[in-house]
Scaffold this active site. Structure first.
Site, PDB file in Angstrom:
ATOM      1  N   THR A  17       7.880 -13.491  -8.201  1.00  0.00           N
ATOM      2  CA  THR A  17       9.280 -13.802  -7.915  1.00  0.00           C
ATOM      3  C   THR A  17      10.101 -12.575  -7.541  1.00  0.00           C
ATOM      4  O   THR A  17      11.275 -12.693  -7.179  1.00  0.00           O
ATOM      5  CB  THR A  17       9.942 -14.503  -9.118  1.00  0.00           C
ATOM      6  OG1 THR A  17       9.827 -13.647 -10.268  1.00  0.00           O
ATOM      7  CG2 THR A  17       9.286 -15.841  -9.398  1.00  0.00           C
ATOM      8  N   GLY A  18       9.519 -11.382  -7.626  1.00  0.00           N
ATOM      9  CA  GLY A  18      10.230 -10.180  -7.217  1.00  0.00           C
ATOM     10  C   GLY A  18      10.300 -10.067  -5.704  1.00  0.00           C
ATOM     11  O   GLY A  18       9.683 -10.842  -4.971  1.00  0.00           O
ATOM     12  N   ARG A  19      11.045  -9.084  -5.223  1.00  0.00           N
ATOM     13  CA  ARG A  19      11.224  -8.920  -3.780  1.00  0.00           C
ATOM     14  C   ARG A  19       9.887  -8.704  -3.069  1.00  0.00           C
ATOM     15  O   ARG A  19       9.575  -9.387  -2.092  1.00  0.00           O
ATOM     16  CB  ARG A  19      12.151  -7.732  -3.501  1.00  0.00           C
ATOM     17  CG  ARG A  19      12.444  -7.520  -2.010  1.00  0.00           C
ATOM     18  CD  ARG A  19      13.311  -6.309  -1.793  1.00  0.00           C
ATOM     19  NE  ARG A  19      12.622  -5.085  -2.220  1.00  0.00           N
ATOM     20  CZ  ARG A  19      13.167  -3.872  -2.188  1.00  0.00           C
ATOM     21  NH1 ARG A  19      14.429  -3.733  -1.790  1.00  0.00           N
ATOM     22  NH2 ARG A  19      12.494  -2.810  -2.577  1.00  0.00           N
ATOM     23  N   GLU A 216      -9.419  12.308   2.752  1.00  0.00           N
ATOM     24  CA  GLU A 216      -8.380  13.325   2.594  1.00  0.00           C
ATOM     25  C   GLU A 216      -8.845  14.350   1.583  1.00  0.00           C
ATOM     26  O   GLU A 216      -9.795  14.112   0.823  1.00  0.00           O
ATOM     27  CB  GLU A 216      -7.069  12.693   2.095  1.00  0.00           C
ATOM     28  CG  GLU A 216      -6.387  11.775   3.089  1.00  0.00           C
ATOM     29  CD  GLU A 216      -5.109  11.155   2.526  1.00  0.00           C
ATOM     30  OE1 GLU A 216      -4.855  11.321   1.313  1.00  0.00           O
ATOM     31  OE2 GLU A 216      -4.379  10.506   3.286  1.00  0.00           O
ATOM     32  N   HIS A 255      -0.076  12.398  -0.980  1.00  0.00           N
ATOM     33  CA  HIS A 255       0.187  11.677  -2.222  1.00  0.00           C
ATOM     34  C   HIS A 255      -0.501  12.362  -3.387  1.00  0.00           C
ATOM     35  O   HIS A 255      -1.171  13.383  -3.220  1.00  0.00           O
ATOM     36  CB  HIS A 255      -0.250  10.212  -2.108  1.00  0.00           C
ATOM     37  CG  HIS A 255      -1.630  10.047  -1.543  1.00  0.00           C
ATOM     38  ND1 HIS A 255      -2.755  10.346  -2.263  1.00  0.00           N
ATOM     39  CD2 HIS A 255      -2.043   9.616  -0.334  1.00  0.00           C
ATOM     40  CE1 HIS A 255      -3.829  10.100  -1.527  1.00  0.00           C
ATOM     41  NE2 HIS A 255      -3.433   9.666  -0.352  1.00  0.00           N
TER      42      HIS A 255
END
Length: 298
Positions: A17-19, A216, A255
């Site tokens: 139900t979150g964005r 990477e 990252h």
């Protein structure tokens, strides 16, 4: 045909139900993925894009029967509880598109997942997609874009970069090939699936004729891929590009998991290990697709 996802793979979305959860659930369903349920505590009885919402994973499983996979759209500090809940409910494949997860939480999740005989993709993975079959996560973006970029073919793709998880398949498609399954392994310092874990799955898939890896600096993953080749755990053509060769020791690149520490994880050491194992290492990303074509004789 594909790895980890099949046409009938049933998927649960935690945090639906979150964005992000609602948007990505709509994408997965629109792509043809069998999204059977969502979970948000306190929101049971609602629907998102026609997908029923339950208060707990246990309730979802009781209502829908055994569920094969979960995608977790929850904040990093809450990921551990969500994953442990899914594992306790019998779910064997969990995709975690979540960043900034406490390290000790990741280690606990990995240990518990291993105990339960489950596979965890991520944290920080944008997901997995098998063209024309299913998608779990948000790799692909929209059904229309996913169908245009990810086309069926004989190449498996594994990436440590979220962005390149789309760019490499696009280049492969432009070269006249296509992909079986594309996976982004994640961005956190520790992730649940390494190149060495995934390559044997592609080895067993009769439709995968070769694999491309976008690597990477940082971490042991490329060396593990080299070990898989060296020990015959993977015998098909393998083409690898390692990004970040310019980065000095101690610099974070892209990252959290892309950092050279104490001389380990450098592009030089990774490339040397891969070449010693007989892997085809390319100097630029745009050389991946042509090299695959040459190795496959197409």
């Amino acid at each position: 045909m594909a790895i980890l996802l099949e046409k009938n793979t049933t998927i649960l979305v935690q945090g639906i139900t979150g964005r992000e959860g609602s948007a990505r659930a709509a994408f997965m369903k629109g792509y043809g993925t069998k999204v059977v349920a969502g979970v948000t505590p306190g929101r049971g009885g609602e629907e998102v894009s026609g997908i029923p919402v339950f208060n707990t994973v246990e309730e979802a499983v009781k209502a829908k029967g055994p569920i094969d996979a979960s995608v977790t759209f929850v904040p990093g500090p809450g990921l551990k509880d969500a994953v442990l809940e899914a594992l306790d409910a019998g779910i064997k494949f969990i995709v975690m598109p979540v960043e900034r997860v406490p390290l000790y939480d990741i280690l606990e999740m990995m240990a518990y997942g291993k105990q339960k005989g489950a596979r965890l993709l991520g944290p920080g993975s944008i997901g997995i997609i098998s063209p024309g079959i299913a998608a779990a996560g948000w790799l692909g973006g929209t059904p229309e874009f996913a169908k245009r970029v990810f086309v069926p073919g004989p190449i498996g793709v594994i990436s440590r970069s979220g962005g390149q998880s789309g760019t490499v398949p696009w280049a492969i498609q432009q070269a006249g090939l296509g992909v079986t399954t594309v996976l982004h392994i994640g961005t956190e310092p520790v992730v649940g699936q390494s190149f060495g874990d995934i390559l044997p799955l592609f080895e067993a898939d009769k439709d995968t004729k070769a694999v491309a890896i976008f690597g990477e600096i940082g971490g042991p993953y490329e060396e593990e891929a080299a070990d898989a080749v060296r020990t015959k755990g993977f015998t098909k053509p393998l083409v690898v590009y390692v990004a970040g060769a310019w980065a000095p020791e101690g610099m974070r690149f892209s990252h959290a998991s892309s950092i050279i520490e104490r001389g380990k994880g450098s592009a030089k050491s990774k490339i040397a290990s891969l070449k010693e194992a007989g892997v085809h290492v390319v100097d630029r990303p745009d050389e991946i697709a042509p090299t695959l074509k040459r190795l496959l004789g197409v």
